[in-house]
Design a protein around this motif. Structure first.
Motif, PDB file in Angstrom:
ATOM      1  N   UNK A 245       0.758  -1.188  -0.070  1.00 24.98           N
ATOM      2  CA  UNK A 245      -0.079  -0.021  -0.142  1.00 24.98           C
ATOM      3  C   UNK A 245       0.683   1.297   0.026  1.00 24.98           C
ATOM      4  N   UNK A 246       1.928   1.203   0.711  1.00 25.77           N
ATOM      5  CA  UNK A 246       2.887   2.450   1.068  1.00 25.77           C
ATOM      6  C   UNK A 246       3.612   2.616  -0.288  1.00 25.77           C
ATOM      7  N   UNK A 247       3.962   1.471  -1.216  1.00 25.20           N
ATOM      8  CA  UNK A 247       4.656   1.337  -2.082  1.00 25.20           C
ATOM      9  C   UNK A 247       3.859   2.129  -3.528  1.00 25.20           C
ATOM     10  N   UNK A 248       2.643   1.595  -3.643  1.00 22.65           N
ATOM     11  CA  UNK A 248       1.866   2.161  -4.821  1.00 22.65           C
ATOM     12  C   UNK A 248       1.200   3.519  -4.663  1.00 22.65           C
ATOM     13  N   UNK A 249       1.096   3.896  -3.561  1.00 22.66           N
ATOM     14  CA  UNK A 249       0.453   5.179  -3.538  1.00 22.66           C
ATOM     15  C   UNK A 249      -1.059   5.232  -2.996  1.00 22.66           C
ATOM     16  N   UNK A 250      -1.550   6.330  -2.408  1.00 24.81           N
ATOM     17  CA  UNK A 250      -3.024   6.412  -2.472  1.00 24.81           C
ATOM     18  C   UNK A 250      -3.904   6.373  -3.450  1.00 24.81           C
ATOM     19  N   UNK A 251      -3.656   6.964  -4.480  1.00 25.45           N
ATOM     20  CA  UNK A 251      -4.454   6.900  -5.796  1.00 25.45           C
ATOM     21  C   UNK A 251      -4.765   5.513  -6.246  1.00 25.45           C
ATOM     22  N   UNK A 252      -3.966   4.448  -5.936  1.00 20.36           N
ATOM     23  CA  UNK A 252      -4.334   2.974  -6.119  1.00 20.36           C
ATOM     24  C   UNK A 252      -4.871   2.576  -5.211  1.00 20.36           C
ATOM     25  N   UNK A 253      -6.143   1.519  -5.761  1.00 22.71           N
ATOM     26  CA  UNK A 253      -6.700   0.922  -4.881  1.00 22.71           C
ATOM     27  C   UNK A 253      -6.139  -0.525  -5.075  1.00 22.71           C
ATOM     28  N   UNK A 254      -5.768  -1.172  -3.925  1.00 22.79           N
ATOM     29  CA  UNK A 254      -5.294  -2.313  -3.644  1.00 22.79           C
ATOM     30  C   UNK A 254      -6.319  -3.723  -3.191  1.00 22.79           C
ATOM     31  N   UNK A 255      -6.556  -4.591  -3.959  1.00 19.06           N
ATOM     32  CA  UNK A 255      -7.243  -5.720  -3.442  1.00 19.06           C
ATOM     33  C   UNK A 255      -6.447  -6.986  -3.342  1.00 19.06           C
ATOM     34  N   UNK A 256      -6.927  -7.808  -2.593  1.00 19.63           N
ATOM     35  CA  UNK A 256      -6.258  -9.215  -2.272  1.00 19.63           C
ATOM     36  C   UNK A 256      -7.390 -10.178  -2.494  1.00 19.63           C
ATOM     37  N   UNK A 257      -6.879 -11.271  -3.015  1.00 17.34           N
ATOM     38  CA  UNK A 257      -8.033 -12.303  -3.339  1.00 17.34           C
ATOM     39  C   UNK A 257      -7.250 -13.546  -3.196  1.00 17.34           C
ATOM     40  N   UNK A 258      -7.528 -14.372  -2.024  1.00 16.77           N
ATOM     41  CA  UNK A 258      -6.844 -15.759  -1.968  1.00 16.77           C
ATOM     42  C   UNK A 258      -7.795 -16.903  -1.776  1.00 16.77           C
ATOM     43  N   UNK A 259      -7.812 -17.898  -2.543  1.00 22.01           N
ATOM     44  CA  UNK A 259      -8.777 -18.890  -2.565  1.00 22.01           C
ATOM     45  C   UNK A 259      -8.929 -19.607  -1.332  1.00 22.01           C
ATOM     46  N   UNK A 260      -9.866 -20.173  -0.846  1.00 21.30           N
ATOM     47  CA  UNK A 260      -9.973 -20.855   0.511  1.00 21.30           C
ATOM     48  C   UNK A 260      -9.086 -21.934   0.458  1.00 21.30           C
ATOM     49  N   UNK A 261      -8.570 -22.465   1.982  1.00 21.02           N
ATOM     50  CA  UNK A 261      -7.725 -23.160   2.013  1.00 21.02           C
ATOM     51  C   UNK A 261      -6.325 -22.639   1.882  1.00 21.02           C
ATOM     52  N   UNK A 262      -5.351 -23.398   2.593  1.00 25.13           N
ATOM     53  CA  UNK A 262      -4.226 -23.008   3.014  1.00 25.13           C
ATOM     54  C   UNK A 262      -3.134 -23.524   1.606  1.00 25.13           C
ATOM     55  N   UNK A 263      -2.699 -22.361   0.934  1.00 26.14           N
ATOM     56  CA  UNK A 263      -1.955 -22.170  -0.043  1.00 26.14           C
ATOM     57  C   UNK A 263      -0.322 -22.181   0.116  1.00 26.14           C
TER      58      UNK A 263
END
Length: 677
Positions: free
Chosen positions: A392-410
């Motif tokens: 988040x700090x690296x890309x800046x405030x004007x970039x929305x960051x989303x994270x999606x991890x499938x269920x289960x431990x990868x």
């Protein structure tokens, strides 16, 4: 085996009366050197010194233990058969002298001379024995020459670079001399032919399809005796051999010797040279272009090398600054955190920030050193959670960051530090592709690959980690070159062009792959395929103040040219009850020791002016080889090529105490081992 000394003298064994003196005198008068032996033991000693033959009387050995003499004779070299002249009173025939069988068995090469005898008879037998002994010496010389010749041949046979073999023609179902067998081959045979030696097997058994060609070729050499030199391709492996063949005399042996070497690479080089000459102008143009490209890449590489050196130096200075900060926070935290909850929270936050700064510096050091991968099972979900703030700090405030991890431990098999760096590179590239802002999506999922793909991904289970953006995208030519080293669409000074190539190399090194897709105006999708780890990843542990190892009070000599670092480290040690003596450099430390300072351990910085920590340790160990020494370094993450224990800056109080504890345990173990000896 007894190494017999060459000699032409006679030994005389006749212990009774004047027989020995008379026999020796007879031999000397005939020109033969003679020596008299007092007994059987004296005879054996003289035999070791060398003798041509022995004259002895029957009574000298009739009642003696002949085992030592029999052992000496049995231990002769193969060419040696020492002659004996045995003076008897009853002759050598069994009918008159039954003991002759015993003497024959023991002495072997023995001539019986019945007494009384004429001096001429003794001299005649002596000269005959001497001539026989000389023939034995000549046989010895011929045997030695033969052995030397065989040794030279065997040395040449075993060490020559060319392949060498001997074939023997035999009669077969097709007629006389219609097949041959391999009877001898040197170690280079297999290297040049690519075929395993199969001594004793016929050619028609080994290579039925090629047998007629080779049999006809080598049989003509056998029948005519005319050597031949030629080139031929062998077997199905495409090897081209340059071969010479000649007949081994006599011709009745039906043997032909072959000397050959693999010239496949040389012929290929000659063909390539011809091709090069035919297209010289075009190749010169290509070479000039490649040189220009290589020069540009060299400049980039030199720039990166300078950056790496600068990074390493800056990281070292930062580590020196972090060390007293971390140490002071650690000491204050232990003293006051338990009594002041608010101070405890603030100190814990400060320590966490210092720890993150330490990790960042270690990454800088890793870039400067090009660290090898340290793979282990990594929980991808936990890794992405831990990177959230950094991304988040690296890309800046004007970039929305989303994270999606499938269920289960990868769980993937990867180097977590390098994987974090790769993800961060992809995120920064995505940010640069969205100058007006946009959406950045980081996702992870599991997949199975059933068969090998064109890009080298092997069948198996993988974790697909994807970084997608909604940026400007790339056209086809740009996408095709995106992962090339030093290729960049950014302006001069705004990128090295190594980010995607580093990610691509990491994926290949881990046994996965890197996939990049993009459409102009619709964004870019970068997918990193990582092999699934078979073992479970260790869960992240909650941060807590580490427990200090209990140590007895020590007298410690602390050496560091940085005052703040030295004083901070000294305070950490004194706070735990240790006596600390400070020195600002190697020369001061040596002077303190020379004045009689008694210490239990030496802690020294590695990089210091005029005398490094390694040099100081080496000089101290001359007088005190068993003194525990700990080297502290802000370079290379504590991985110096030294045989001494090391501690990387910055470190906390618990790290310092643990390192001291390990140091003392090793010293105690060495002391116990010496005491046991």
């Amino acid at each position: 085996m007894k190494r017999t000394t060459l000699s032409e003298r006679a030994l005389v064994l006749a212990p009774h009366g004047r027989d020995a003196l008379i026999a020796a005198a007879m031999l000397r008068e005939s020109g033969i050197e003679a020596a008299v032996c007092a007994g059987l033991a004296s005879l054996l000693a003289e035999l070791d010194a060398g003798a041509a033959f022995v004259v002895m009387t029957e009574e000298a050995i009739s009642a003696a233990d002949l085992h030592p003499l029999a052992n000496w004779l049995g231990d002769q070299e193969e060419w040696s058969d020492l002659p004996f002249i045995l003076l008897t009173s009853r002759g050598g025939g069994l009918e008159r002298n039954p003991a002759a069988v015993r003497y024959l068995d023991v002495l072997g090469n023995v001539t019986f001379l019945e007494r009384p005898f004429h001096p001429t008879t003794l001299v005649s037998l002596a000269r005959s024995a001497l001539r026989g002994r000389r023939r034995q010496y000549e046989a010895r010389s011929r045997l030695e020459d033969l052995r030397e010749s065989e040794l030279r041949y065997r040395t040449l046979f075993d060490t020559m670079d060319e392949g060498f073999c001997v074939i023997r023609f035999i009669d077969g179902p097709e007629g006389p001399l219609s097949d041959y067998v391999l009877v001898q081959a040197n170690p280079a045979y297999e290297r040049h032919t690519g075929e395993r030696q199969q001594l004793g097997r016929t050619l028609r058994q080994r290579f039925p399809g090629e047998a007629d060609f080779w049999i006809e070729r080598h049989r003509s050499v056998l029948l005519t005796g005319k050597p031949e030199r030629f080139e031929a391709e062998i077997g199905h492996n495409g090897r081209l051999l340059e071969m010479a063949s000649f007949r081994i005399e006599p011709a009745e042996r039906n043997e032909v010797a072959l000397i050959f070497q693999d010239v496949t690479a040389r012929k290929q080089a000659e063909r390539e040279l011809r091709d090069l000459n035919e297209t010289l102008e075009k190749r010169v143009e290509e070479a000039v272009h490649e040189r220009a490209v290589a020069t540009a890449q060299l400049h980039e590489a030199q720039k990166l090398e300078m950056i790496g050196q600068l990074t390493g130096g800056v990281a070292h200075d930062i580590n020196n600054l972090l060390t007293p900060i971390t140490g002071a926070l650690d000491v204050i935290n232990r003293r006051y955190a338990s009594s002041d909850p608010r101070a405890a929270r603030l100190l814990d936050g400060a320590l966490q920030s210092a720890e993150r700064a330490k990790i960042l510096v270690n990454r800088l050091l890793g870039f400067a050193r090009r660290q090898t991968l340290e793979t282990r099972a990594v929980d991808i979900g936990a890794l992405l959670d831990g990177m959230g703030d950094l991304v988040t700090s690296s890309v800046g405030a004007n970039v929305e960051v989303r994270t999606a991890v499938d269920g289960g431990r990868l769980t993937a098999l990867a180097d977590p530090n390098q994987l974090e760096l790769a993800i961060l590179n992809l995120c920064v590239n995505a940010r640069d592709a969205m100058p007006g802002g946009g959406r950045l999506t980081i996702s992870a999922s599991a997949l199975k690959c059933g068969q090998s793909t064109d890009d080298g991904l092997q069948p198996g289970e993988y974790i697909r980690l994807t970084v997608s953006d909604s940026g400007v995208g790339m056209d086809g030519p740009t996408l095709a070159r995106a992962v090339e080293p030093f290729f960049s669409t950014k302006g001069i000074g705004k990128g090295t062009g190594l980010g995607l190539s580093m990610v691509h190399g990491l994926a290949a090194q881990l046994g996965g792959k890197f996939e990049l897709s993009s459409t102009v105006g619709q964004g870019t999708r970068a997918a990193l395929y990582l092999p699934v780890a078979e073992q479970a990843a260790h869960p992240l542990k909650a941060r807590r103040s580490p427990q200090l190892t209990e140590l007895r009070p020590l007298d410690v000599l602390l050496v560091d040219d940085e005052d703040l670092v030295r004083k901070g480290t000294a305070e950490m040690l004194r706070e735990l009850g240790h006596q600390v003596h400070e020195a600002g450099g190697g020369a001061q430390a040596l002077a303190m020791l020379a004045e009689g300072l008694k210490i239990d351990a030496l802690i020294t910085d590695y990089v210091m002016p005029r005398m490094s920590g390694a040099e100081l340790a080496e000089r101290v160990q001359v007088d005190r080889p068993d003194l525990p020494i700990l080297v502290v370094t802000g370079y290379a993450g504590g991985d110096l090529q030294l045989s001494l224990p090391q501690l990387a800056k910055p470190f906390r109080q618990s790290d310092l105490v643990a390192a001291l504890a390990r140091l003392l345990r090793k010293a105690d173990a060495r002391s116990l081992a010496k005491a046991a000896v």
